[in-house]
Design an enzyme around this catalytic site. Structure first.
Site, PDB file in Angstrom:
ATOM      1  CE1 TYR A   1     -34.149 -12.257  28.520  1.00  0.00           C
ATOM      2  CE2 TYR A   1     -32.911 -11.772  27.050  1.00  0.00           C
ATOM      3  CZ  TYR A   1     -33.380 -11.479  27.834  1.00  0.00           C
ATOM      4  OH  TYR A   1     -34.599  -9.951  27.408  1.00  0.00           O
TER       5      TYR A   1
ATOM      6  N   PRO B   1     -40.916  -5.047  19.699  1.00  0.00           N
ATOM      7  CG  PRO B   1     -39.060  -4.663  18.228  1.00  0.00           C
ATOM      8  CD  PRO B   1     -39.342  -5.256  19.385  1.00  0.00           C
ATOM      9  CG  LEU B   2     -41.183  -7.271  14.865  1.00  0.00           C
ATOM     10  CD1 LEU B   2     -40.352  -8.238  14.172  1.00  0.00           C
ATOM     11  CD2 LEU B   2     -41.867  -6.086  13.989  1.00  0.00           C
TER      12      LEU B   2
ATOM     13  CG  HIS C   1     -33.843  -8.576  33.088  1.00  0.00           C
ATOM     14  ND1 HIS C   1     -33.718  -9.826  32.585  1.00  0.00           N
ATOM     15  CD2 HIS C   1     -34.637  -8.621  32.348  1.00  0.00           C
ATOM     16  CE1 HIS C   1     -34.588 -10.486  31.514  1.00  0.00           C
ATOM     17  NE2 HIS C   1     -35.236  -9.050  31.220  1.00  0.00           N
TER      18      HIS C   1
ATOM     19  N   GLY D   1     -43.659 -11.456  17.811  1.00  0.00           N
ATOM     20  CA  GLY D   1     -44.635 -11.874  16.547  1.00  0.00           C
ATOM     21  C   GLY D   1     -45.907 -11.769  15.576  1.00  0.00           C
TER      22      GLY D   1
END
Length: 350
Positions: A85, A233-234, A154, A237
């Site tokens: 990241y 989880p969203l 990963h 967005g």
């Protein structure tokens, strides 16, 4: 070696009954994080993978630090990042923000991708034992710590035939006290089952949200006493309600180019999924929840092994997500109603 705490942290603003119902433990370990984590992909800032955008655009490091500090105030004790990241930038920001509070939290990071830190570009992958050890040492330096609570592979599609050497290396790192537990970030149940045989494997990290229920991976976690760490989880967005039919994300946002996810197409929200969201909006907002809080509550209501890790870039986003802790999970009846409205009684797919 630094004294390794359990990672517990008082959840301010939550009732005792809600806090108890959301108690979490990482797999078979004694590590006890909060039931809500924060995903630190976005705070890595812009970076590319083979020249294509893989970050979430520009970010303000000072706001990122404030957001992490605010999360601590609100009882969030689980932070998930990766060396990929921002090619190390996210780890540095997280380490700086945690500072002296590092031992009060559970720090998770990931390894497996190679990168050019100067160009901020992911260049490939390497899961050889020597590289895993070097990557771990580099992450420790960036995070400013001498141990990792959770270290995760990963590379989600690594062949199982190559995963044994990785698992053996991770077991060695546990024995050395460098890491406390490990897991695999993969959406493939066969791979998750293989890693689950490891003595110190504690989690599977995978996609999980209203539109991607991942029932096979939740079953794997239940079968092997593992924790489900839930990315997206969203739905990147979409489940916050922030994006509508006319929304268009910028070109340097990973959601504009990522073809592996169904929630955005070329940076525009999926009309079909927006319509599905409208159908369950009122259930998600029950009890005074925000839409995002309802989406997180659905995850907790689906399994008591789950730790959703929504991303963030601002203090306001952290406050909204952490507010879900005070509300707790949806009831079994609400979860069933949402599932029926989205998929019907027998359909577990998007």
């Amino acid at each position: 070696m630094t004294n390794q705490q359990t990672g517990t942290f008082q959840q301010t603003g939550t009732s005792p009954s809600t806090s108890a119902s959301l108690a979490r433990r990482l797999g078979r370990t004694d590590i006890e994080p909060s039931a809500l984590g924060l995903g630190c992909w976005a705070i890595g800032g812009p970076f590319t993978m083979f020249g294509q955008p893989d970050g979430w655009g520009e970010v303000n490091d000072e706001e990122s630090v404030r957001a992490i500090r605010r999360a601590l105030d609100l009882g969030v004790t689980f932070f998930d990042t990766a060396d990929a990241y921002g090619t190390g930038h996210s780890e540095r920001v997280l380490g700086r923000a945690l500072g002296a509070d590092r031992e009060r939290v559970v720090v998770a990071t990931k390894f497996g991708y190679t990168y050019d830190e100067e160009r901020r570009d992911l260049t490939g992958s390497d899961t050889s034992p020597a590289y895993v050890r070097r990557a771990c040492e580099a992450s420790l330096r960036r995070l400013g710590t001498d141990y990792l609570d959770l270290y995760q592979l990963h590379v989600g599609d690594l062949p199982v035939s190559e995963a044994l050497a990785v698992m053996e290396t991770l077991e060695d790192l546990v024995a050395a006290g460098t890491i406390r537990a490990y897991g695999w970030s993969t959406d493939d149940a066969e791979r998750a089952e293989f890693f689950a045989s490891g003595t110190n494997c504690a989690v599977v990290q995978h996609d999980l949200n209203l539109f991607r229920p991942a029932t096979d991976l939740l079953a794997t976690c239940a079968r092997h006493d593992l924790t489900s760490v839930d990315r997206t989880p969203l739905a990147m967005g979409l489940l916050t309600g922030k994006y509508g039919a006319g929304s268009q994300l910028p070109a340097d946002d990973v959601r504009t180019v990522a073809t592996w996810q169904p929630w955005f197409d070329g940076g525009r929200p999926s009309p079909a999924l927006l319509a599905k969201l409208d159908g369950v909006r009122e259930i998600l907002r029950s009890g005074g929840r925000s839409l995002a809080q309802g989406a997180l509550a659905w995850i907790w209501g689906s399994s008591d092994r789950t730790i959703p890790i929504p991303g963030f870039r601002t203090v306001a986003q952290v406050e909204d997500n952490a507010g879900a802790l005070a509300h707790g999970p949806l009831t079994p009846a609400q979860v069933a109603e949402v599932n029926a409205l989205l998929r019907g009684p027998d359909d577990a797919s998007v």
